[in-house]
Design a protein around this motif. Structure first.
Motif, PDB file in Angstrom:
ATOM      1  N   ARG A 289      17.439  61.618 -37.440  1.00  9.07           N
ATOM      2  CA  ARG A 289      16.538  62.729 -37.108  1.00  9.07           C
ATOM      3  C   ARG A 289      16.623  63.103 -35.637  1.00  9.07           C
ATOM      4  O   ARG A 289      16.596  64.280 -35.284  1.00  9.07           O
ATOM      5  N   LEU A 290      16.719  62.107 -34.782  1.00 13.03           N
ATOM      6  CA  LEU A 290      16.847  62.405 -33.348  1.00 13.03           C
ATOM      7  C   LEU A 290      18.174  63.105 -33.056  1.00 13.03           C
ATOM      8  O   LEU A 290      18.233  64.009 -32.208  1.00 13.03           O
ATOM      9  N   THR A 291      19.214  62.721 -33.767  1.00 10.73           N
ATOM     10  CA  THR A 291      20.516  63.380 -33.608  1.00 10.73           C
ATOM     11  C   THR A 291      20.424  64.840 -34.038  1.00 10.73           C
ATOM     12  O   THR A 291      20.973  65.725 -33.385  1.00 10.73           O
ATOM     13  N   VAL A 292      19.733  65.095 -35.124  1.00  8.87           N
ATOM     14  CA  VAL A 292      19.533  66.463 -35.608  1.00  8.87           C
ATOM     15  C   VAL A 292      18.800  67.283 -34.552  1.00  8.87           C
ATOM     16  O   VAL A 292      19.156  68.431 -34.277  1.00  8.87           O
ATOM     17  N   LEU A 293      17.786  66.694 -33.941  1.00 15.96           N
ATOM     18  CA  LEU A 293      17.000  67.408 -32.932  1.00 15.96           C
ATOM     19  C   LEU A 293      17.750  67.598 -31.621  1.00 15.96           C
ATOM     20  O   LEU A 293      17.348  68.419 -30.794  1.00 15.96           O
ATOM     21  N   ALA A 294      18.826  66.854 -31.420  1.00 19.10           N
ATOM     22  CA  ALA A 294      19.606  66.985 -30.193  1.00 19.10           C
ATOM     23  C   ALA A 294      20.371  68.313 -30.146  1.00 19.10           C
ATOM     24  O   ALA A 294      20.838  68.715 -29.081  1.00 19.10           O
TER      25      ALA A 294
ATOM     26  N   VAL B  26       7.738  64.348 -38.420  1.00 17.63           N
ATOM     27  CA  VAL B  26       7.612  64.590 -36.976  1.00 17.63           C
ATOM     28  C   VAL B  26       6.637  63.594 -36.350  1.00 17.63           C
ATOM     29  O   VAL B  26       6.892  63.062 -35.257  1.00 17.63           O
ATOM     30  N   LEU B  27       5.543  63.296 -37.039  1.00 15.31           N
ATOM     31  CA  LEU B  27       4.580  62.324 -36.520  1.00 15.31           C
ATOM     32  C   LEU B  27       5.195  60.922 -36.454  1.00 15.31           C
ATOM     33  O   LEU B  27       4.883  60.146 -35.551  1.00 15.31           O
ATOM     34  N   GLU B  28       6.068  60.606 -37.402  1.00 14.37           N
ATOM     35  CA  GLU B  28       6.759  59.313 -37.369  1.00 14.37           C
ATOM     36  C   GLU B  28       7.648  59.217 -36.131  1.00 14.37           C
ATOM     37  O   GLU B  28       7.665  58.201 -35.432  1.00 14.37           O
ATOM     38  N   LEU B  29       8.368  60.298 -35.829  1.00 13.12           N
ATOM     39  CA  LEU B  29       9.187  60.329 -34.609  1.00 13.12           C
ATOM     40  C   LEU B  29       8.312  60.184 -33.372  1.00 13.12           C
ATOM     41  O   LEU B  29       8.637  59.439 -32.447  1.00 13.12           O
ATOM     42  N   LYS B  30       7.206  60.898 -33.369  1.00 23.48           N
ATOM     43  CA  LYS B  30       6.276  60.839 -32.227  1.00 23.48           C
ATOM     44  C   LYS B  30       5.784  59.416 -32.012  1.00 23.48           C
ATOM     45  O   LYS B  30       5.727  58.929 -30.877  1.00 23.48           O
ATOM     46  N   LYS B  31       5.435  58.753 -33.094  1.00 25.81           N
ATOM     47  CA  LYS B  31       4.916  57.388 -33.005  1.00 25.81           C
ATOM     48  C   LYS B  31       5.949  56.440 -32.396  1.00 25.81           C
ATOM     49  O   LYS B  31       5.628  55.614 -31.545  1.00 25.81           O
TER      50      LYS B  31
END
Length: 133
Positions: free
Chosen positions: A11-16, A80-85
């Protein structure tokens, strides 16, 4: 089976990708929208948007619901909340032994052992070789 850490890394790669991040911001601002609404904000073709949307959907960051002939897109707030956490955990000053990330698995402050993954791959390769013989 992908681990929680692998899913978060994906998910972080996707958001990059800047365009995907901008698409998420457009969807967030609208609350829910269709492809034509999103295309109005960018100078990209529909196939390019379709590619970015499928990546966002496949990685669980966006929900797609069919309404008549159109797909309506919205943010998957749980993802998104999981990423935030996780990011808050990384940024926190207080060390902790283990912290739950809304799954059955736990994260540790200790780095993951890469050697275990390598051992598992080696075992699988040996099994595959035996099957071929």
């Amino acid at each position: 089976m992908a681990s929680v850490a692998d899913n978060l890394t994906d998910r972080l790669t996707v958001l990059a990708e800047p365009m995907r991040l901008e698409i998420l911001m457009v969807i967030r601002q609208a609350g829910s929208c269709c492809a034509s609404d999103i295309l109005g904000h960018f100078d990209i073709t529909q196939p390019t948007l379709s590619h970015h949307m499928s990546v966002l959907i496949d990685n669980g960051l966006v929900k797609a619901v069919k309404q008549g002939r159109f797909m309506r897109y919205s943010i998957n707030k749980a993802a998104v909340l999981e990423l935030k956490k996780v990011l808050e955990l990384i940024a926190s000053d207080a060390p902790s032994e283990k912290t739950s990330v809304k799954t059955s698995e736990k994260f540790s402050d200790k780095p993951a052992k890469r050697s275990d993954k390598k051992k598992d791959k080696d075992k699988k390769k040996k099994k595959d070789k035996k099957k071929k013989k």
